[in-house]
Design a protein around this motif. Structure first.
Motif, PDB file in Angstrom:
ATOM      1  N   TRP A  56      -1.801   2.001 -22.660  1.00 44.45           N
ATOM      2  CA  TRP A  56      -1.355   2.747 -21.493  1.00 44.45           C
ATOM      3  C   TRP A  56      -0.152   1.820 -20.861  1.00 44.45           C
ATOM      4  N   CYS A  57       1.151   2.627 -20.614  1.00 46.45           N
ATOM      5  CA  CYS A  57       2.279   1.971 -20.146  1.00 46.45           C
ATOM      6  C   CYS A  57       2.517   0.909 -21.165  1.00 46.45           C
ATOM      7  N   ALA A  58       2.826   1.161 -22.452  1.00 50.32           N
ATOM      8  CA  ALA A  58       3.031   0.285 -23.499  1.00 50.32           C
ATOM      9  C   ALA A  58       4.192  -0.373 -23.758  1.00 50.32           C
ATOM     10  N   GLY A  59       5.303  -0.171 -23.032  1.00 48.37           N
ATOM     11  CA  GLY A  59       6.561  -0.635 -23.277  1.00 48.37           C
ATOM     12  C   GLY A  59       6.945  -0.526 -24.919  1.00 48.37           C
ATOM     13  N   ARG A  72       5.811 -16.287 -24.294  1.00 50.63           N
ATOM     14  CA  ARG A  72       4.562 -16.049 -23.423  1.00 50.63           C
ATOM     15  C   ARG A  72       3.899 -14.575 -23.628  1.00 50.63           C
ATOM     16  N   LYS A  73       4.864 -13.712 -24.027  1.00 58.82           N
ATOM     17  CA  LYS A  73       4.139 -12.469 -23.967  1.00 58.82           C
ATOM     18  C   LYS A  73       3.250 -12.264 -25.314  1.00 58.82           C
ATOM     19  N   TRP A  74       4.071 -13.031 -26.115  1.00 61.48           N
ATOM     20  CA  TRP A  74       3.078 -13.174 -27.603  1.00 61.48           C
ATOM     21  C   TRP A  74       1.716 -13.733 -27.471  1.00 61.48           C
ATOM     22  N   SER A 103       0.214   4.674 -28.476  1.00 59.80           N
ATOM     23  CA  SER A 103       0.942   3.888 -27.157  1.00 59.80           C
ATOM     24  C   SER A 103       1.587   5.167 -26.512  1.00 59.80           C
ATOM     25  N   LEU A 104       1.078   4.791 -24.842  1.00 62.33           N
ATOM     26  CA  LEU A 104       1.926   5.913 -24.052  1.00 62.33           C
ATOM     27  C   LEU A 104       2.963   5.110 -23.279  1.00 62.33           C
ATOM     28  N   GLU A 105       4.127   5.662 -23.426  1.00 60.66           N
ATOM     29  CA  GLU A 105       5.193   5.082 -22.673  1.00 60.66           C
ATOM     30  C   GLU A 105       6.337   5.935 -21.962  1.00 60.66           C
ATOM     31  N   TRP A 106       6.883   5.696 -20.779  1.00 61.95           N
ATOM     32  CA  TRP A 106       7.696   7.075 -20.807  1.00 61.95           C
ATOM     33  C   TRP A 106       9.244   6.602 -20.901  1.00 61.95           C
ATOM     34  N   GLN A 107       9.819   5.518 -21.329  1.00 62.26           N
ATOM     35  CA  GLN A 107      11.060   5.283 -21.746  1.00 62.26           C
ATOM     36  C   GLN A 107      11.192   5.505 -23.016  1.00 62.26           C
ATOM     37  N   GLN A 108      11.967   6.782 -23.490  1.00 62.52           N
ATOM     38  CA  GLN A 108      12.214   7.044 -24.871  1.00 62.52           C
ATOM     39  C   GLN A 108      12.746   6.001 -25.817  1.00 62.52           C
ATOM     40  N   SER A 109      13.616   4.932 -25.249  1.00 61.23           N
ATOM     41  CA  SER A 109      14.344   3.792 -26.188  1.00 61.23           C
ATOM     42  C   SER A 109      13.014   2.792 -26.432  1.00 61.23           C
ATOM     43  N   LEU A 110      12.222   2.831 -25.595  1.00 64.13           N
ATOM     44  CA  LEU A 110      11.122   1.938 -26.013  1.00 64.13           C
ATOM     45  C   LEU A 110      10.217   2.423 -26.871  1.00 64.13           C
ATOM     46  N   CYS A 111       9.841   3.767 -26.555  1.00 61.01           N
ATOM     47  CA  CYS A 111       9.274   4.517 -27.747  1.00 61.01           C
ATOM     48  C   CYS A 111       9.784   4.468 -29.118  1.00 61.01           C
ATOM     49  N   ALA A 113      -4.603  -1.475 -20.783  1.00 58.77           N
ATOM     50  CA  ALA A 113      -3.353  -1.674 -20.192  1.00 58.77           C
ATOM     51  C   ALA A 113      -3.096  -3.202 -20.181  1.00 58.77           C
ATOM     52  N   LEU A 114      -1.990  -3.724 -20.399  1.00 60.94           N
ATOM     53  CA  LEU A 114      -1.697  -5.062 -20.149  1.00 60.94           C
ATOM     54  C   LEU A 114      -0.554  -4.986 -19.245  1.00 60.94           C
ATOM     55  N   HIS A 115      -0.753  -5.484 -17.829  1.00 62.66           N
ATOM     56  CA  HIS A 115       0.409  -5.506 -16.825  1.00 62.66           C
ATOM     57  C   HIS A 115       0.967  -4.076 -16.633  1.00 62.66           C
ATOM     58  N   ALA A 116       0.109  -3.207 -16.525  1.00 62.91           N
ATOM     59  CA  ALA A 116       0.638  -1.830 -16.054  1.00 62.91           C
ATOM     60  C   ALA A 116       0.694  -2.007 -14.496  1.00 62.91           C
ATOM     61  N   CYS A 117       1.796  -1.653 -13.866  1.00 64.30           N
ATOM     62  CA  CYS A 117       2.114  -2.364 -12.530  1.00 64.30           C
ATOM     63  C   CYS A 117       1.346  -1.067 -11.597  1.00 64.30           C
ATOM     64  N   GLY A 118       0.697  -1.708 -10.362  1.00 63.21           N
ATOM     65  CA  GLY A 118       0.269  -0.991  -9.279  1.00 63.21           C
ATOM     66  C   GLY A 118      -0.493   0.353  -9.793  1.00 63.21           C
ATOM     67  N   ASP A 119       0.160   1.293  -9.141  1.00 65.24           N
ATOM     68  CA  ASP A 119      -0.437   2.803  -9.212  1.00 65.24           C
ATOM     69  C   ASP A 119      -0.667   3.197 -10.485  1.00 65.24           C
ATOM     70  N   LEU A 120       0.130   2.550 -11.542  1.00 67.92           N
ATOM     71  CA  LEU A 120       0.052   2.976 -13.047  1.00 67.92           C
ATOM     72  C   LEU A 120      -1.295   2.535 -13.464  1.00 67.92           C
ATOM     73  N   HIS A 121      -1.624   1.387 -13.241  1.00 72.78           N
ATOM     74  CA  HIS A 121      -3.192   1.050 -13.726  1.00 72.78           C
ATOM     75  C   HIS A 121      -4.247   1.474 -13.042  1.00 72.78           C
ATOM     76  N   ALA A 123       5.654   9.820 -22.526  1.00 74.83           N
ATOM     77  CA  ALA A 123       5.239  10.709 -21.391  1.00 74.83           C
ATOM     78  C   ALA A 123       4.973   9.983 -20.126  1.00 74.83           C
ATOM     79  N   ASP A 124       4.730  10.687 -18.857  1.00 79.01           N
ATOM     80  CA  ASP A 124       4.479  10.009 -17.634  1.00 79.01           C
ATOM     81  C   ASP A 124       3.093   9.904 -17.638  1.00 79.01           C
ATOM     82  N   ALA A 125       2.636   8.617 -17.117  1.00 75.99           N
ATOM     83  CA  ALA A 125       1.243   8.087 -16.755  1.00 75.99           C
ATOM     84  C   ALA A 125       0.842   9.023 -15.444  1.00 75.99           C
ATOM     85  N   PHE A 126       1.998   9.205 -14.604  1.00 74.47           N
ATOM     86  CA  PHE A 126       1.640   9.694 -13.494  1.00 74.47           C
ATOM     87  C   PHE A 126       0.858  11.278 -13.567  1.00 74.47           C
ATOM     88  N   ALA A 127       1.203  11.719 -14.588  1.00 69.28           N
ATOM     89  CA  ALA A 127       1.214  13.219 -14.944  1.00 69.28           C
ATOM     90  C   ALA A 127      -0.414  13.244 -15.409  1.00 69.28           C
TER      91      ALA A 127
HETATM   92  C1  LIG Z   1       5.310  -4.193 -16.846  1.00 70.93           C
HETATM   93  S1  LIG Z   1       5.791  -3.121 -18.014  1.00 70.93           S
HETATM   94  C2  LIG Z   1       4.585  -3.405 -19.184  1.00 70.93           C
HETATM   95  C3  LIG Z   1       4.635  -3.254 -20.576  1.00 70.93           C
HETATM   96  C4  LIG Z   1       3.597  -3.699 -21.585  1.00 70.93           C
HETATM   97  N1  LIG Z   1       2.313  -3.194 -21.451  1.00 70.93           N
HETATM   98  C5  LIG Z   1       3.505  -5.301 -21.792  1.00 70.93           C
HETATM   99  O1  LIG Z   1       2.682  -5.860 -21.245  1.00 70.93           O
HETATM  100  O2  LIG Z   1       4.524  -5.731 -22.179  1.00 70.93           O
HETATM  101  C6  LIG Z   1       5.307  -1.839 -17.659  1.00 70.93           C
HETATM  102  C7  LIG Z   1       5.565  -0.387 -18.571  1.00 70.93           C
HETATM  103  O3  LIG Z   1       5.297   0.841 -17.690  1.00 70.93           O
HETATM  104  C8  LIG Z   1       6.035   1.642 -18.268  1.00 70.93           C
HETATM  105  N2  LIG Z   1       6.056   2.754 -17.258  1.00 70.93           N
HETATM  106  C9  LIG Z   1       6.567   2.604 -15.891  1.00 70.93           C
HETATM  107  N3  LIG Z   1       6.140   3.813 -15.082  1.00 70.93           N
HETATM  108  C10 LIG Z   1       5.537   4.685 -16.020  1.00 70.93           C
HETATM  109  C11 LIG Z   1       5.090   6.060 -15.966  1.00 70.93           C
HETATM  110  N4  LIG Z   1       5.058   6.760 -15.028  1.00 70.93           N
HETATM  111  N5  LIG Z   1       4.586   6.400 -17.301  1.00 70.93           N
HETATM  112  C12 LIG Z   1       4.482   5.937 -18.211  1.00 70.93           C
HETATM  113  N6  LIG Z   1       4.972   4.397 -18.291  1.00 70.93           N
HETATM  114  C13 LIG Z   1       5.641   4.083 -17.479  1.00 70.93           C
HETATM  115  C14 LIG Z   1       7.567   0.923 -17.952  1.00 70.93           C
HETATM  116  O4  LIG Z   1       8.528   1.510 -18.646  1.00 70.93           O
HETATM  117  C15 LIG Z   1       7.251  -0.336 -18.739  1.00 70.93           C
HETATM  118  O5  LIG Z   1       7.486  -0.142 -20.293  1.00 70.93           O
END
Ligand SMILES: C[S@@+](CC[C@H](N)C(=O)[O-])C[C@H]1O[C@@H](n2cnc3c(N)ncnc32)[C@H](O)[C@@H]1O
Length: 429
Positions: free
Chosen positions: A161-164, A139-141, A182-190, A227-235, A209-213
């Motif tokens: 934005w929030c790239a996973g 489904r993600k594909w 691609s900006l993402e805060w989890q090192q392992s995903l990057c 931004a695909l499915h960046a949650c709540g405050d993030l988008h 990096a932190d998108a909230f910054a």
């Molecule tokens: C729901 S996933 C979406 C990932 C990707 N866009 C997708 O559709 O598969 C949200 C991503 O946002 C990242 N994330 C959460 N908080 C973040 C922050 N403060 N700064 C950057 N990335 C963040 C998470 O680590 C996660 O990879």
């Protein structure tokens, strides 16, 4: 019944007045109808609105328990089941609500387990696709393909934005031959994303990096921000910072509206700021509450758990002499194979509730089953409003961007069966 992205008309949002007027209309309806959709169903002892809406109460009790899930899974079916009774109640009250709005916002077609329908056209060569998509779930594909198919084919650099792991960015880089950061805060995903990009020799780099910054150094004018499915405050942060930076194009698909730092929803646009609605996180979860048709075994466990929790709730209220819901921790499925009395003993221990030895567990189990039937019906009526509330949230974002000088289109990028969070906001200067 099922709609595909192709069959769904785009909303014509090019006209700023249009979006603001629609938002105002939906706002009026949601404000007037709050009693029907802002209920804490598990707290209810009866339908909380039954006096004012007797036809609706009758209609909802006439539905068989077995039919509730399939009605809930399809917004159009839900509308058909409940709107006539709602209309009769409004008529009796001498009140008019623009019920046609329900039909317009019924963008959530049926969710099924089939992912065979509505395959977006592949953007890659047939020989590349299996390797390129091997590690991305089906489904993600499909979502990523459909999302990229909606992007303008240009060479402006892209910020994801929030790239996973940057799956979306990687497909953009490959299909459009353009640079992607691609900006993402989890090192392992990057790191995982960097390895994929290197393997395919793509012009995609990662910033951990932190998108909230704010990331103002990443946001400039000559840019497409996605931004695909960046949650709540993030988008929301992306909309705020990119519009401040004057970023030329933004394409986002919002999700998880309730994942916000503030206790209440912080409206973005002028219209929403002037609304009388104050939405808490529970309210913001409403758009996400759509049944997925589960198999019978799974459905049976879910309904049993609900009934047992509500049965224990009735018991603990009596024992503690306190008319308040007491949240009980998550249960393992294996616990549901035991008896209701074992469940209550476990829950009581977990919550420090002392039970007497002569409890009539059967009676409380029956109360739980009755409250489960009630809870499902309170929820079903609230769900009538879920697509409208999502439309309100989407239009708040649309109007906010329009107020900042963007032309904005609101559409769906894939069918609801691929993801119910299928709305796409495309803003361009
Ligand atoms: C729901 S996933 C979406 C990932 C990707 N866009 C997708 O559709 O598969 C949200 C991503 O946002 C990242 N994330 C959460 N908080 C973040 C922050 N403060 N700064 C950057 N990335 C963040 C998470 O680590 C996660 O990879």
């Amino acid at each position: 019944m099922k709609k595909t992205a192709e069959q769904t008309p785009n909303f014509d949002m090019n006209n700023m007045l249009n979006a603001a007027a629609q938002l105002r209309q939906i706002d009026d309806l949601l404000t007037s109808s709050q009693a029907l959709w802002r209920c804490r169903s598990f707290e209810c002892q009866q339908l909380p609105w039954s006096q004012a809406f007797p036809h609706l109460a009758e209609a909802v009790w006439q539905l068989s328990d077995d039919s509730l899930e399939s009605i809930d899974a399809c917004q159009q079916r839900l509308n058909r089941a409940l709107l006539p009774a709602l209309a009769a109640d409004l008529n009796a009250q001498g009140v008019q609500w623009p019920l046609a709005l329900f039909e317009q916002s019924a963008i959530g077609a049926e969710i099924t387990d089939s992912i065979t329908e509505s395959h977006p056209q592949s953007l890659l060569k047939a020989e590349d696709e299996p390797h390129f998509s091997a590690h991305i779930k089906g489904r993600k594909w499909q979502q990523i393909n459909a999302f990229v198919a909606k992007l303008p084919y240009e060479n402006t650099p892209v910020l994801e934005w929030c790239a996973g792991k940057g799956h979306l960015g990687r497909l953009i880089a490959k299909a459009h031959h353009r640079e992607v950061v691609s900006l993402e805060w989890q090192q392992s995903l990057c790191e995982a994303g960097e390895q994929f990009a290197a393997k395919w020799q793509l012009p995609q780099t990662f910033i951990c990096a932190d998108a909230f910054a704010g990331q103002s150094e990443q946001l400039h004018t000559e840019l497409l921000a996605v931004a695909l499915h960046a949650c709540g405050d993030l988008h929301v942060k992306l909309l705020q910072h990119a519009s401040e930076a004057g970023t030329k194009q933004l394409v986002i698909s919002p999700c998880c509206y309730h994942l916000i730092q503030a206790k209440q929803y912080q409206p973005l646009s002028r219209v929403a700021k002037s609304s009388a609605l104050t939405l808490n996180r529970a309210d913001l979860q409403l758009p996400l509450q759509q049944s997925v048709i589960a198999n019978d075994k799974h459905k049976g466990y879910r309904l049993q758990e609900m009934a047992w929790r509500l049965g224990f709730d009735a018991l603990q209220r009596k024992v503690r002499g306190c008319n308040e819901y007491l949240p009980v921790p998550a249960v393992k499925q294996s616990q549901l194979n035991g008896g209701f009395s074992d469940f209550c003993l476990w829950a009581a221990e977990a919550k420090g509730v002392i039970l007497a030895t002569d409890i009539d567990f059967q009676a409380y189990q029956a109360i739980g089953e009755q409250r489960q039937r009630l809870t499902r019906r309170v929820d079903l009526v609230a769900h009538l409003f879920r697509a409208l509330l999502e439309q309100w949230l989407l239009l708040d974002r649309v109007c906010f961007l329009q107020e900042r000088g963007y032309k904005v289109e609101l559409s769906e990028f894939c069918s609801n069966s691929i993801t119910p969070r299928n709305a796409l906001i495309h803003a361009f200067k």
